[in-house]
Design an enzyme around this catalytic site. Structure first.
Site, mmCIF file in Angstrom:
data_model
loop_
_atom_site.group_PDB
_atom_site.id
_atom_site.type_symbol
_atom_site.label_atom_id
_atom_site.label_comp_id
_atom_site.label_asym_id
_atom_site.label_seq_id
_atom_site.Cartn_x
_atom_site.Cartn_y
_atom_site.Cartn_z
ATOM 1 C CG ASP A 25 44.985 40.989 51.349
ATOM 2 O OD1 ASP A 25 46.029 40.395 51.036
ATOM 3 O OD2 ASP A 25 44.831 41.573 52.440
ATOM 4 C CG ASN A 73 52.601 43.447 47.040
ATOM 5 O OD1 ASN A 73 51.616 43.485 46.296
ATOM 6 N ND2 ASN A 73 52.463 43.375 48.369
HETATM 7 C C1 IPE Z 1 47.399 44.734 48.806
HETATM 8 O O1 IPE Z 1 47.559 43.608 49.582
HETATM 9 C C2 IPE Z 1 48.109 44.560 47.496
HETATM 10 C C3 IPE Z 1 47.531 43.587 46.575
HETATM 11 C C4 IPE Z 1 46.435 42.918 46.761
HETATM 12 C C5 IPE Z 1 48.263 43.413 45.349
HETATM 13 P P1 IPE Z 1 48.750 43.484 50.629
HETATM 14 O O2 IPE Z 1 48.613 42.178 51.296
HETATM 15 O O3 IPE Z 1 50.047 43.763 49.961
HETATM 16 O O4 IPE Z 1 48.460 44.695 51.631
HETATM 17 P P2 IPE Z 1 48.706 44.818 53.182
HETATM 18 O O5 IPE Z 1 50.128 44.424 53.435
HETATM 19 O O6 IPE Z 1 47.736 43.920 53.848
HETATM 20 O O7 IPE Z 1 48.413 46.242 53.483
HETATM 21 C C1 IPE Z 2 47.277 38.999 47.881
HETATM 22 O O1 IPE Z 2 47.436 37.988 48.795
HETATM 23 C C2 IPE Z 2 48.197 38.827 46.687
HETATM 24 C C3 IPE Z 2 49.235 39.854 46.599
HETATM 25 C C4 IPE Z 2 49.448 40.827 47.440
HETATM 26 C C5 IPE Z 2 50.133 39.752 45.455
HETATM 27 P P1 IPE Z 2 48.542 38.068 49.931
HETATM 28 O O2 IPE Z 2 49.785 37.422 49.426
HETATM 29 O O3 IPE Z 2 48.718 39.454 50.414
HETATM 30 O O4 IPE Z 2 47.881 37.156 51.037
HETATM 31 P P2 IPE Z 2 47.889 37.400 52.613
HETATM 32 O O5 IPE Z 2 47.422 38.792 52.870
HETATM 33 O O6 IPE Z 2 49.284 37.183 53.071
HETATM 34 O O7 IPE Z 2 46.946 36.363 53.141
HETATM 35 MG MG MG Z 3 47.865 40.505 51.924
#
Ligand code: IPE
Ligand code: IPE
Ligand code: MG
Length: 247
Positions: A25, A73
């Protein structure tokens, strides 16, 4: 050889986790801090993926499960989803030779049939190319949701009961496990989440039962092999009691 490597990193080879999972993340925040498009964060995140896959192989970790795309996602803007899918395909094509060479088998958990056709094709080709590899497993969670995984397990077990293939009294933990996406994969030992959020985000709900959990504030694109090894060192100091009283 692996013994020497592990010693070099100050790790106890006897306590190397067999299965590590990572919630990667923070790509978006990494980009935002630099006033860049979120996709640039995902691109940079791919470099961290490469580094961690390599160090896992070096340390002889049997399974690395990476949360790459969740069922939730799909609710992101179409342009970001398209960017992520493009990068996923690029990874699957570009890493194919190195995975083959490194004796790593690619596997997937989730609903890969929901991915765009060109990504599914690249996924199949890389899985086929690495199918005979028996060194370690790179397990990608793609369109993965822990609740969906449990729903699919229940559906499949209930179907078997309805058709008289199994009896209700035969349902136990081992049977449930054998109907999850992770069937045949060793028990999860360690979960790492980058970028500080104290939540599971629908990841490996069943499998997390006795995993050790580490959350680091580091954003995924900044996550390094050194920090990974540092977390492994802390993991090796944890008392894993599994509900028992240690002698
Ligand atoms: C979890 O991260 C999913 C992945 C890393 C693929 P998200 O960014 O989607 O999760 P939330 O929204 O913080 O719970
Ligand atoms: C994780 O990074 C990647 C995926 C969930 C695919 P994020 O895109 O969730 O990054 P933040 O949480 O917005 O910083
Ligand atoms: Mg995220």
């Amino acid at each position: 050889m692996s013994f020497n490597n592990n010693k070099q990193h100050g790790l106890d080879p006897a306590l190397i986790p067999r299965h590590v999972a990572i919630i990667m993340d923070g790509n978006g925040r990494w980009a935002k801090k630099r006033a860049l498009n979120r996709i640039r964060g995902h691109e940079k995140g791919l470099e961290a993926v490469r580094a961690i896959v390599r160090v896992c192989r070096e340390l002889k970790i049997l399974v690395l499960t990476l949360y790459a795309f969740s069922t939730e996602n799909w609710q992101r803007p179409a342009a970001e989803i398209a960017g992520l899918m493009r990068l996923l395909k690029k990874f699957l094509v570009q890493e194919r030779a190195e995975l083959v060479e490194s004796n790593i088998r690619l596997s997937v958990i989730g609903q890969p049939d929901r991915l765009p056709d060109n990504v599914q094709k690249a996924l199949r080709q890389t899985m086929d190319a690495t199918a005979q590899n028996d060194g370690s497993i790179l397990n990608l969670a793609l369109s993965y949701g822990g609740r969906t995984e449990i729903v699919e397990m229940v559906r499949s077990v209930a179907g078997k009961v309805a058709h008289g293939k199994i009896r209700t009294q035969d349902i136990n933990e081992a049977l449930v496990e054998s109907h999850l996406y992770t069937k045949g994969i060793p028990e999860l030992d360690l979960l790492i989440r980058t970028s500080g959020e104290m939540r599971i985000s629908n990841f490996l709900l069943w499998q997390l039962a006795y995993a050790e959990i580490f959350v680091t504030p580091t954003l995924w694109p900044d996550f390094s092999a050194d920090e990974f090894i540092d977390i492994l060192k802390q993991f090796q100091l944890r008392d894993r009691r599994f509900g028992k009283v240690l002698p």
